[in-house]
Design a protein around this motif. Structure first.
Motif, PDB file in Angstrom:
ATOM      1  N   ASP A 199       0.775  -1.179   0.071  1.00 48.01           N
ATOM      2  CA  ASP A 199      -0.173  -0.211  -0.038  1.00 48.01           C
ATOM      3  C   ASP A 199       1.027   1.333   0.009  1.00 48.01           C
ATOM      4  O   ASP A 199       0.987   1.746   1.218  1.00 48.01           O
ATOM      5  CB  ASP A 199      -0.906   0.031   1.140  1.00 48.01           C
ATOM      6  CG  ASP A 199      -1.780   1.141   1.329  1.00 48.01           C
ATOM      7  OD1 ASP A 199      -2.158   1.897   0.150  1.00 48.01           O
ATOM      8  OD2 ASP A 199      -2.600   1.423   2.272  1.00 48.01           O
ATOM      9  N   ARG A 200       1.553   1.643  -1.218  1.00 44.66           N
ATOM     10  CA  ARG A 200       2.519   2.578  -1.268  1.00 44.66           C
ATOM     11  C   ARG A 200       1.758   3.819  -0.973  1.00 44.66           C
ATOM     12  O   ARG A 200       2.517   4.762  -0.430  1.00 44.66           O
ATOM     13  CB  ARG A 200       3.069   2.540  -2.753  1.00 44.66           C
ATOM     14  CG  ARG A 200       3.736   1.311  -2.835  1.00 44.66           C
ATOM     15  CD  ARG A 200       4.278   1.251  -4.344  1.00 44.66           C
ATOM     16  NE  ARG A 200       5.067  -0.021  -4.618  1.00 44.66           N
ATOM     17  CZ  ARG A 200       6.371  -0.245  -4.277  1.00 44.66           C
ATOM     18  NH1 ARG A 200       6.908   0.758  -3.599  1.00 44.66           N
ATOM     19  NH2 ARG A 200       6.869  -1.234  -4.480  1.00 44.66           N
ATOM     20  N   ASN A 201       0.502   4.379  -1.362  1.00 44.64           N
ATOM     21  CA  ASN A 201       0.099   5.601  -1.269  1.00 44.64           C
ATOM     22  C   ASN A 201      -1.022   5.795   0.162  1.00 44.64           C
ATOM     23  O   ASN A 201      -1.420   6.587   0.407  1.00 44.64           O
ATOM     24  CB  ASN A 201      -1.016   5.831  -2.159  1.00 44.64           C
ATOM     25  CG  ASN A 201      -2.024   5.184  -2.522  1.00 44.64           C
ATOM     26  OD1 ASN A 201      -2.414   4.044  -1.912  1.00 44.64           O
ATOM     27  ND2 ASN A 201      -3.063   5.325  -3.629  1.00 44.64           N
ATOM     28  N   VAL A 236      -5.122  -2.034  -1.418  1.00 43.51           N
ATOM     29  CA  VAL A 236      -3.998  -2.491  -2.530  1.00 43.51           C
ATOM     30  C   VAL A 236      -4.918  -2.409  -3.944  1.00 43.51           C
ATOM     31  O   VAL A 236      -5.563  -3.291  -3.956  1.00 43.51           O
ATOM     32  CB  VAL A 236      -3.273  -3.749  -2.290  1.00 43.51           C
ATOM     33  CG1 VAL A 236      -2.166  -4.092  -3.188  1.00 43.51           C
ATOM     34  CG2 VAL A 236      -2.416  -3.506  -0.797  1.00 43.51           C
ATOM     35  N   GLU A 294      -0.308  -1.885  -7.554  1.00 50.60           N
ATOM     36  CA  GLU A 294       0.528  -2.058  -6.477  1.00 50.60           C
ATOM     37  C   GLU A 294       0.901  -3.293  -6.230  1.00 50.60           C
ATOM     38  O   GLU A 294       2.149  -3.699  -5.925  1.00 50.60           O
ATOM     39  CB  GLU A 294      -0.368  -1.226  -5.353  1.00 50.60           C
ATOM     40  CG  GLU A 294      -0.460   0.161  -5.547  1.00 50.60           C
ATOM     41  CD  GLU A 294      -1.279   0.689  -4.367  1.00 50.60           C
ATOM     42  OE1 GLU A 294      -0.805   1.933  -3.850  1.00 50.60           O
ATOM     43  OE2 GLU A 294      -2.190   0.283  -3.823  1.00 50.60           O
ATOM     44  N   GLU A 308       3.178  -4.732  -9.009  1.00 55.07           N
ATOM     45  CA  GLU A 308       4.698  -4.067  -8.806  1.00 55.07           C
ATOM     46  C   GLU A 308       5.668  -4.481  -7.485  1.00 55.07           C
ATOM     47  O   GLU A 308       6.609  -4.862  -7.748  1.00 55.07           O
ATOM     48  CB  GLU A 308       4.450  -2.351  -8.775  1.00 55.07           C
ATOM     49  CG  GLU A 308       5.766  -1.640  -8.753  1.00 55.07           C
ATOM     50  CD  GLU A 308       5.576  -0.122  -8.718  1.00 55.07           C
ATOM     51  OE1 GLU A 308       6.512   0.567  -8.396  1.00 55.07           O
ATOM     52  OE2 GLU A 308       4.461   0.216  -8.488  1.00 55.07           O
ATOM     53  N   THR A 309       4.935  -4.624  -6.536  1.00 55.85           N
ATOM     54  CA  THR A 309       5.441  -5.073  -5.196  1.00 55.85           C
ATOM     55  C   THR A 309       6.266  -6.456  -5.404  1.00 55.85           C
ATOM     56  O   THR A 309       7.353  -6.740  -5.056  1.00 55.85           O
ATOM     57  CB  THR A 309       4.637  -5.183  -4.196  1.00 55.85           C
ATOM     58  OG1 THR A 309       4.124  -3.651  -3.984  1.00 55.85           O
ATOM     59  CG2 THR A 309       5.316  -5.465  -2.794  1.00 55.85           C
TER      60      THR A 309
END
Length: 225
Positions: free
Chosen positions: A192-194, A199, A203, A206-207
């Motif tokens: 959960d980058r943002n 998710v 995301e 990519e992770t």
């Protein structure tokens, strides 16, 4: 453990089906069939040409897959109880019921309560012959329990807990009850980058693609058949 979770999602279905004979080994010998051999079944699959266009299997491979499927599922359909029974046999010391339920729903795309041969073949094509991105997208679909296009921490915890129940709790050294939540907290935070609380598929992919261990684990299921 997140590496194990992704690997299980992508590959365990294949291993279990091979173990219990849902399909027989694929043969390159000519079967002599000009199309799918249909018997008195409740559901008759789509024609070979259409399935071949939808998957990465050859005509002969599809014929072999169907013979194995029909031997185990004469009706042409697999219900959830049969699916759970297969997993229960494979993990006699664990409880595979919940994981089998989630996996069944991932294949039962039309929510009919049964899995058709076409559902199997399309899913197997992704898991066995698809690109890394396609496999991860399929795995995301399993984690997305309510199919709203997002994975929440609660959904990820539900999947992770079902995997622990099925196999993790019976590994050595023994795993603590709070371990699933700890692993989900760590992995979800990474995905959960943002920090919006869920998710997305981008995301998720990519992770996973940036994790060397996850990528290595997925290679284990290449060229299974």
């Amino acid at each position: 453990m997140e590496v194990i979770a992704i690997a299980v999602v992508v590959g365990l279905f294949v291993v279990v089906l091979k173990q219990f004979g849902i399909w027989e080994p694929l043969s390159l010998e000519d079967s002599g069939d000009s199309d799918l051999e249909l018997s008195m079944v409740r559901h008759q699959p789509e024609g070979l040409d259409q399935l071949q266009a939808q998957t990465q299997f050859t005509r002969k491979e599809l014929q072999s897959l169907y013979r194995g499927f029909k031997n185990e599922c004469p009706s042409g359909l697999v219900d959830e109880e049969t699916f759970k029974s297969i997993y229960s046999q494979f993990f006699p010391q664990g409880d595979a019921t919940t994981y089998a339920h989630f996996l069944f729903n991932a294949f039962d795309m039309d929510r009919s309560g049964s899995i058709r041969f076409e559902d199997f073949v399309v899913g197997l094509s992704v898991l066995l012959r698809g690109s890394v991105t396609e496999k991860l997208r399929w795995a995301f679909n399993l984690y997305d329990i309510n199919k709203d296009g997002h994975v929440t921490k609660e959904e990820m915890l539900a999947i992770m807990t079902s995997i622990y129940d099925m196999m993790g709790r019976y590994t050595l050294p023994s795993i603590r009850d709070e371990s699933p939540l700890e692993h989900v907290d760590k992995f979800f935070q990474k995905m959960d980058r943002n920090r919006d609380g869920y998710v997305t598929v981008d995301e998720f992919i990519e992770t996973c693609q940036k994790d060397e261990n996850i990528m290595a684990s997925m290679q284990l299921f290449e060229n299974v058949i």
